[in-house]
Design an enzyme around this catalytic site. Structure first.
Site, mmCIF file in Angstrom:
data_model
loop_
_atom_site.group_PDB
_atom_site.id
_atom_site.type_symbol
_atom_site.label_atom_id
_atom_site.label_comp_id
_atom_site.label_asym_id
_atom_site.label_seq_id
_atom_site.Cartn_x
_atom_site.Cartn_y
_atom_site.Cartn_z
ATOM 1 C CE1 TYR A 1 -0.716 1.649 1.295
ATOM 2 C CE2 TYR A 1 0.621 3.650 1.320
ATOM 3 C CZ TYR A 1 0.219 2.459 1.918
ATOM 4 O OH TYR A 1 0.742 2.093 3.135
ATOM 5 C CG PHE B 1 -3.575 -5.287 2.401
ATOM 6 C CD1 PHE B 1 -2.413 -4.541 2.347
ATOM 7 C CD2 PHE B 1 -4.106 -5.770 1.209
ATOM 8 C CE1 PHE B 1 -1.776 -4.274 1.144
ATOM 9 C CE2 PHE B 1 -3.481 -5.511 -0.008
ATOM 10 C CZ PHE B 1 -2.316 -4.750 -0.040
ATOM 11 C CG ASP B 2 -1.128 -0.217 4.526
ATOM 12 O OD1 ASP B 2 -1.578 0.527 5.418
ATOM 13 O OD2 ASP B 2 0.047 -0.154 4.125
ATOM 14 C CB ILE C 1 6.006 -4.669 -3.622
ATOM 15 C CG1 ILE C 1 4.901 -3.690 -4.032
ATOM 16 C CG2 ILE C 1 5.807 -5.160 -2.191
ATOM 17 C CD1 ILE C 1 3.511 -4.300 -4.051
ATOM 18 C CE1 TYR D 1 4.967 -6.535 1.356
ATOM 19 C CE2 TYR D 1 2.855 -6.327 0.219
ATOM 20 C CZ TYR D 1 3.892 -5.758 0.935
ATOM 21 O OH TYR D 1 3.863 -4.419 1.232
ATOM 22 C CG PHE E 1 -1.319 -1.482 -4.113
ATOM 23 C CD1 PHE E 1 -1.223 -1.236 -2.754
ATOM 24 C CD2 PHE E 1 -0.731 -2.620 -4.637
ATOM 25 C CE1 PHE E 1 -0.542 -2.117 -1.927
ATOM 26 C CE2 PHE E 1 -0.053 -3.503 -3.818
ATOM 27 C CZ PHE E 1 0.041 -3.249 -2.452
#
Length: 282
Positions: free
Chosen positions: A41, A52-53, A72, A98, A115
């Site tokens: 992902y 962010f990731d 999530i 979140y 995502f």
């Protein structure tokens, strides 16, 4: 368009909370609740595209159990709509991400997230003996269907998942254990057959030995184990189990023929080995 300005090519999965766009179609079944899934992902803020990731950046896929709150809500609901091989984008409203608190420092509160997710694989799981039996039967049927179609790799995967479902059988009744034992042996026998087709003789031998630990006099498994050892050029073990099969089924020509093949291949192997040694020291 929604009040979050979601582009029209993103289709709603959960109205007003989760959207999805397929970038590449997958195939087969979709994972169910409790499945162990493997994904790659890349996560970005929907508002500005800031990353962010990313599991891709780490070079390692991410594994989690679907539908049990390990991730999530957007993932729990979105990934269960995907198929193996599928690449998709999921857009998650704050309450499906979140929430109002975010995940500082990279994800502000009340952030809508996007995502890109690729589903590599999943393995269904069950948490009680009854469900494990049902899953094992399902995987046996799926494996048989794939094996008949000549898709031995898919068949092997299904048979292995079915056998694995019966490994931990804590809390089972005596009746459930009596049902599980022959089912597990059948799954392992079929798994060995699929591995032999794939020329994965070591894995075939391992599956056979597991099956024989539960049912030592299983003729077909004994034959497949002898075949596996022959494929590994472990001729003495191949002879041992071919002879064992002949003891279990006296006069069975499949075993007498196999013994003949083993002897012939062993002689050829020794001749080739001797020739190689003579060249080394000539």
């Amino acid at each position: 368009m929604s009040d979050l300005n979601i582009p029209e090519d993103y289709l709603p999965v959960v109205d007003g909370l989760l959207w999805k766009k397929i970038l590449r179609e997958g195939s087969g079944d979709s994972p169910t609740k409790g499945s162990n899934v493997t994904v790659h992902y890349v996560g970005t803020l929907f508002s500005n595209g800031d990353k962010f990731d990313s599991s891709r950046d780490r070079g390692s896929p991410f594994n989690f159990k679907l539908g049990v709150g390990q991730v999530i809500k957007g993932w729990d609901e979105g990934v269960k709509t995907m198929k193996v091989g599928e690449l998709a984008e999921l857009v998650c409203a704050p309450s499906y991400a979140y929430g109002e608190h975010g995940s500082p420092p990279k994800i502000p509160g009340n952030s809508t997230l996007k995502f890109e997710v690729e589903l590599f694989d999943f393995q269904e799981s069950a948490d009680n003996p009854k469900a494990k039996l049902a899953l094992a039967k399902k995987k046996k049927d799926q494996g048989n269907e794939s094996f008949k179609a000549g898709d031995n790799a898919t068949a092997a995967k299904a048979y292995k998942e079915g056998a694995d479902a019966l490994k931990d059988f804590e809390g089972a009744t005596e009746e459930q254990i009596q049902e599980a034992t022959p089912l597990k042996v059948a799954l392992l026998a079929n798994l060995a057959a699929a591995y032999l087709k794939l020329n994965e003789n070591g894995k075939a031998a391992e599956a056979c030995l597991q099956a024989l630990s539960s049912q030592p006099d299983h003729v077909k498994v004994t034959y497949r184990l002898a075949q596996a050892y022959l494929g590994l050029s472990e001729f003495e073990d191949a002879k041992k189990y071919a002879q064992r099969g002949l003891d279990l089924a006296p006069g069975d020509t499949t075993f007498t023929s196999l013994l003949s093949v083993i002897s012939s291949k062993q002689a050829a192997f020794k001749k080739k080995e001797k020739a190689a040694y003579s060249k080394m020291f000539s």
